[in-house]
Scaffold this active site. Structure first.
Site, PDB file in Angstrom:
ATOM      1  N   SER A   1       0.830  -1.192   0.000  1.00 41.74           N
ATOM      2  CA  SER A   1       0.000   0.000   0.000  1.00 41.74           C
ATOM      3  C   SER A   1       0.870   1.251   0.000  1.00 41.74           C
ATOM      4  O   SER A   1       2.033   1.200   0.396  1.00 41.74           O
ATOM      5  CB  SER A   1      -0.903  -0.021   1.234  1.00 41.74           C
ATOM      6  OG  SER A   1      -2.085   0.683   0.975  1.00 41.74           O
TER       7      SER A   1
ATOM      8  N   GLY B   1      -2.835  -0.379  -4.017  1.00 40.07           N
ATOM      9  CA  GLY B   1      -1.635   0.137  -3.364  1.00 40.07           C
ATOM     10  C   GLY B   1      -1.064   1.401  -3.967  1.00 40.07           C
ATOM     11  O   GLY B   1       0.019   1.831  -3.573  1.00 40.07           O
TER      12      GLY B   1
ATOM     13  N   GLY C   1      -7.742   1.684  -3.745  1.00 39.54           N
ATOM     14  CA  GLY C   1      -8.654   2.132  -2.696  1.00 39.54           C
ATOM     15  C   GLY C   1      -8.274   3.545  -2.292  1.00 39.54           C
ATOM     16  O   GLY C   1      -8.941   4.526  -2.619  1.00 39.54           O
TER      17      GLY C   1
ATOM     18  N   ARG D   1      -4.051   6.223  11.927  1.00 40.52           N
ATOM     19  CA  ARG D   1      -2.860   5.938  11.109  1.00 40.52           C
ATOM     20  C   ARG D   1      -1.564   6.550  11.669  1.00 40.52           C
ATOM     21  O   ARG D   1      -0.524   5.901  11.620  1.00 40.52           O
ATOM     22  CB  ARG D   1      -3.093   6.347   9.655  1.00 40.52           C
ATOM     23  CG  ARG D   1      -4.196   5.493   8.997  1.00 40.52           C
ATOM     24  CD  ARG D   1      -4.316   5.749   7.506  1.00 40.52           C
ATOM     25  NE  ARG D   1      -3.154   5.302   6.770  1.00 40.52           N
ATOM     26  CZ  ARG D   1      -2.200   6.071   6.289  1.00 40.52           C
ATOM     27  NH1 ARG D   1      -2.271   7.380   6.446  1.00 40.52           N
ATOM     28  NH2 ARG D   1      -1.174   5.561   5.653  1.00 40.52           N
TER      29      ARG D   1
ATOM     30  N   TYR E   1       0.968   3.616  12.210  1.00 39.85           N
ATOM     31  CA  TYR E   1       2.085   3.471  11.268  1.00 39.85           C
ATOM     32  C   TYR E   1       3.034   4.650  11.284  1.00 39.85           C
ATOM     33  O   TYR E   1       3.888   4.742  10.397  1.00 39.85           O
ATOM     34  CB  TYR E   1       1.600   3.410   9.815  1.00 39.85           C
ATOM     35  CG  TYR E   1       0.413   2.573   9.468  1.00 39.85           C
ATOM     36  CD1 TYR E   1       0.429   1.202   9.675  1.00 39.85           C
ATOM     37  CD2 TYR E   1      -0.705   3.146   8.863  1.00 39.85           C
ATOM     38  CE1 TYR E   1      -0.657   0.434   9.299  1.00 39.85           C
ATOM     39  CE2 TYR E   1      -1.791   2.380   8.485  1.00 39.85           C
ATOM     40  CZ  TYR E   1      -1.766   1.013   8.708  1.00 39.85           C
ATOM     41  OH  TYR E   1      -2.832   0.257   8.336  1.00 39.85           O
TER      42      TYR E   1
ATOM     43  N   CYS F   1      -6.882   9.614  25.992  1.00 42.62           N
ATOM     44  CA  CYS F   1      -5.999   9.371  27.133  1.00 42.62           C
ATOM     45  C   CYS F   1      -4.827   8.516  26.700  1.00 42.62           C
ATOM     46  O   CYS F   1      -4.697   7.360  27.101  1.00 42.62           O
ATOM     47  CB  CYS F   1      -6.770   8.671  28.245  1.00 42.62           C
ATOM     48  SG  CYS F   1      -8.197   9.610  28.749  1.00 42.62           S
TER      49      CYS F   1
HETATM   50  C1  LIG Z   1      -5.950  -3.032   0.865  1.00 43.25           C
HETATM   51  C2  LIG Z   1      -6.116  -3.722  -0.424  1.00 43.25           C
HETATM   52  C3  LIG Z   1      -6.318  -2.994  -1.593  1.00 43.25           C
HETATM   53  C4  LIG Z   1      -6.328  -1.482  -1.631  1.00 43.25           C
HETATM   54  O1  LIG Z   1      -5.132  -0.940  -1.234  1.00 43.25           O
HETATM   55  P1  LIG Z   1      -4.920   0.660  -1.401  1.00 43.25           P
HETATM   56  O2  LIG Z   1      -3.575   0.877  -0.838  1.00 43.25           O
HETATM   57  O3  LIG Z   1      -5.996   1.318  -0.640  1.00 43.25           O
HETATM   58  O4  LIG Z   1      -5.002   0.943  -2.868  1.00 43.25           O
HETATM   59  C5  LIG Z   1      -6.531  -3.689  -2.752  1.00 43.25           C
HETATM   60  N1  LIG Z   1      -6.522  -5.041  -2.785  1.00 43.25           N
HETATM   61  C6  LIG Z   1      -6.335  -5.779  -1.670  1.00 43.25           C
HETATM   62  C7  LIG Z   1      -6.367  -7.246  -1.758  1.00 43.25           C
HETATM   63  C8  LIG Z   1      -6.125  -5.155  -0.463  1.00 43.25           C
HETATM   64  O5  LIG Z   1      -5.928  -5.888   0.636  1.00 43.25           O
END
Ligand SMILES: *Cc1c(COP(=O)(O)O)cnc(C)c1O
Length: 454
Positions: free
Chosen positions: A227, A265, A309, A351, A355, A382
Site C-alpha cells: 500500500s 496500493g 482504494g 494511522r 504506522y 488518554c
Molecule cells: C488493501 C487492499 C487494496 C487497496 O489498497 P490501497 O492501498 O488502498 O489501494 C486492494 N486489494 C487488496 C487485496 C487489499 O488488501
C-alpha cells in the site's frame, strides 16, 4: 509558506475565499462546521468521482494499447458507504469487499453481485454463503483450507461452480517509496509462489486443487503487493511472477486462466510537495511490461484487474476539527513545540499512531498573518501517542475555536475509526456544487448506550 491551498495534498475542490477561509466543493468550512459540527469527515464528491474515472480511463487506454482488457475494482475497505459504492459504480468501477459487512454495503448500493469481489484470509461460512447467494463475481481464496471449505459449501448448496481467484504472494513487498523482493513469505495473506523441498509451491498446489474441484471455476490469479506505493517497479516485477505462474499452470494442466488481478496500493500525496503516483504513467509502465512478459512466455495476455482504494478516496477527503487547548511545550534548549489539541484524534484517524503516518494540517477558518511556528496536532484521548499531525507549521496565533483541517484523510480514516474513550464517530458528509449531504451521520451517546446490555 502560509498556505498550500489550492494544490496537493488537498482535493481539487478546495480553495480559499477572499477572506482566506477554506471552501470545499463550494461550501465554506464555517458553514460545514455550523451545519454538521466537528470533527467531521468531508468528502469532495467531484474529486472522488474524477479519480475513480481517471484510474479506469488510464488503465483501459494503456491496456487497450497492448491488446488487453482491464477492470478497475474500488477497494471498499479504504472507505465504504452506500453512496460511495454507487458513485464508483457509476464511474465504471466494480467493488472489492473484504467482509460480509462490506459486501452488504455494496449490495445495498445496488452494485450487482457480478461486479463485486470478496477477499479475506479468514472468511466465515456465512460470508462465503452470502457471496454465493448474490452471485459475487469473484471469490479470492487465500488458503488450501478455504478451497476445500468453499467447494464443500457449493456441493452442499448445489448450483453453479463458484468463480475463484487464488491469491498468491510473489515475494514482492512494496509501500512507501521502495519495494523489496524476498524469496520467503512470513505473513498471513496469500499463497507463496516459492517451491520448497521439491514440492509444488503453495500457490501451485492451490491452483491445482481449484482446477480439480468441479464445484469451483478457476477464474484467475490475484496478487496484491502493498500500500501507498510510489515506486511502480514493484507492480511490474509482481505481474511478471504471476504471468510466469500462469504459464506454468497452463503447461501442467492445459488451463490458461483468463484473468490476472494486480491488486491495489497506488500511492497518494499526504504532504505539500509530495507527488502521487500518476495513473497514466503507471498504467503505461505496467501494460508494456506485462505485454513484454507475456510475449517472452509465449502466452496470450489475460484480462487484468486492479484494485485502488486509497488513490480513489484518500485525496478526496479532509477532516475538519475545532481547536481547543493550545499549549507551548519546551522540547529542549532550542526547540519549543506548540501542542494544538483538537476535538477528535486517534479514534477518527489511527494511522499516525499505527504506522507513524504523516499528514498536513492548516488553520482554515481564517487566514492568519502571524508567523508560523513548529506545532503538533494532538487529539483528546488518554494516550500520549494520540497524535493527528506529528509536525506542521501553524500560525503562532492559533487559538481555541479555530477550525483546522487535515488533508487527504478520505482513506482508512473513518473505515478504521473506533469509539476509544467512548467518543462518538464523526459523520461523513459529501460536498458538491455548494451542497452538503450526510453519508454517515454522527454517532450519538445513545448509539453507544444502545448496544450496552447493562
Ligand atoms: C488493501 C487492499 C487494496 C487497496 O489498497 P490501497 O492501498 O488502498 O489501494 C486492494 N486489494 C487488496 C487485496 C487489499 O488488501
Amino acid at each position: 509558506m502560509t498556505t498550500s491551498i489550492p494544490g496537493e495534498p488537498w482535493s481539487t475542490g478546495v480553495a480559499r475565499d477572499g477572506a482566506g477561509a477554506l471552501v470545499v466543493g463550494g461550501v465554506p468550512v464555517a458553514r460545514l462546521a455550523a451545519e454538521v459540527g466537528t470533527p467531521a469527515y468531508v468528502l469532495d464528491e467531484a474529486d472522488l468521482r474524477a479519480r475513480a474515472a481517471g484510474y479506469r480511463r488510464a488503465f483501459a487506454a494503456a491496456f487497450a494499447e497492448v491488446g488487453a482488457g482491464v477492470d478497475v475494482y474500488y477497494a471498499g475497505k479504504a472507505f465504504l458507504s452506500v453512496a460511495v459504492a454507487r458513485w464508483v459504480h457509476e464511474e465504471g468501477l466494480r467493488v472489492d469487499t473484504a467482509s460480509g459487512g462490506e459486501l452488504a454495503v455494496a449490495l445495498r448500493a445496488g452494485v450487482p453481485g457480478a461486479d463485486i469481489g470478496l477477499h479475506g484470509n479468514n472468511k466465515s461460512d456465512d460470508e462465503l454463503a452470502l457471496a454465493l447467494d448474490h452471485g459475487v463475481g469473484r471469490i479470492i481464496v487465500d488458503s488450501l483450507v478455504e478451497v476445500e471449505r468453499l467447494a464443500a459449501l457449493v456441493r452442499s448448496r448445489g448450483g453453479d461452480p463458484a468463480p475463484v481467484m487464488v491469491r498468491v504472494t510473489t515475494g514482492v513487498h512494496a509501500g512507501g517509496h521502495e519495494y523489496i523482493s524476498t524469496a520467503h513469505e512470513d505473513q498471513k495473506f496469500g499463497l507463496s509462489v516459492a517451491a520448497r523441498d521439491g514440492q509444488d509451491s503453495p500457490a501451485m498446489q492451490a491452483l491445482l486443487a481449484v482446477v480439480e474441484r468441479p464445484e469451483l471455476r478457476l477464474l484467475g490469479i490475484h496478487s496484491h503487493i502493498g500500500s501507498q506505493i510510489l515506486d511502480p517497479s514493484g507492480f511490474e516485477v509482481a505481474a511478471r511472477v504471476v504471468l510466469e505462474l500462469r504459464a506454468q499452470l497452463a503447461a501442467r494442466t492445459g488451463v490458461l486462466v483468463e484473468e490476472v488481478d494486480l491488486g491495489g496500493g497506488y500511492g497518494i500525496a499526504y504532504l505539500p510537495g509530495e507527488v502521487a503516483l500518476d495513473p497514466d504513467r503507471i498504467a503505461k509502465d505496467v501494460a508494456s511490461s506485462v505485454a513484454a512478459a507475456a510475449a517472452e512466455l509465449g502466452t496470450p495476455l489475460p484480462r487484468f484487474s486492479i484494485e485502488p482504494g486509497r488513490a480513489v478516496v484518500g485525496p478526496a477527503g479532509l477532516t475538519l476539527y475545532t481547536v481547543g487547548t493550545v499549549k507551548p511545550v519546551r522540547v529542549d534548549d532550542e526547540t519549543e513545540r506548540l501542542y494544538v489539541s483538537v476535538d477528535g484524534g486517534m479514534s477518527d484517524n489511527i494511522r499516525p499512531a499505527l504506522y507513524g503516518a504523516r499528514y498536513h494540517a492548516e488553520v482554515v477558518g481564517r487566514l492568519s498573518t502571524a508567523p508560523h511556528v513548529l506545532a503538533r496536532v494532538v487529539g483528546k484521548h488518554c494516550e500520549s501517542g494520540d497524535i493527528v499531525v506529528h509536525e506542521v507549521q501553524l500560525p503562532a496565533d492559533v487559538r481555541a475555536g479555530d477550525l483546522l483541517a487535515v488533508a487527504a484523510t478520505g482513506a482508512y480514516g473513518r473505515s478504521m475509526a473506533s469509539n476509544y474513550n467512548m467518543l462518538t464517530r464523526p459523520p461523513v458528509v459529501a460536498v458538491r456544487d455548494g451542497e452538503v449531504r450526510t453519508l454517515l451521520r454522527r454517532e450519538t451517546v445513545d448509539d453507544l448506550l444502545a448496544i450496552d446490555q447493562g
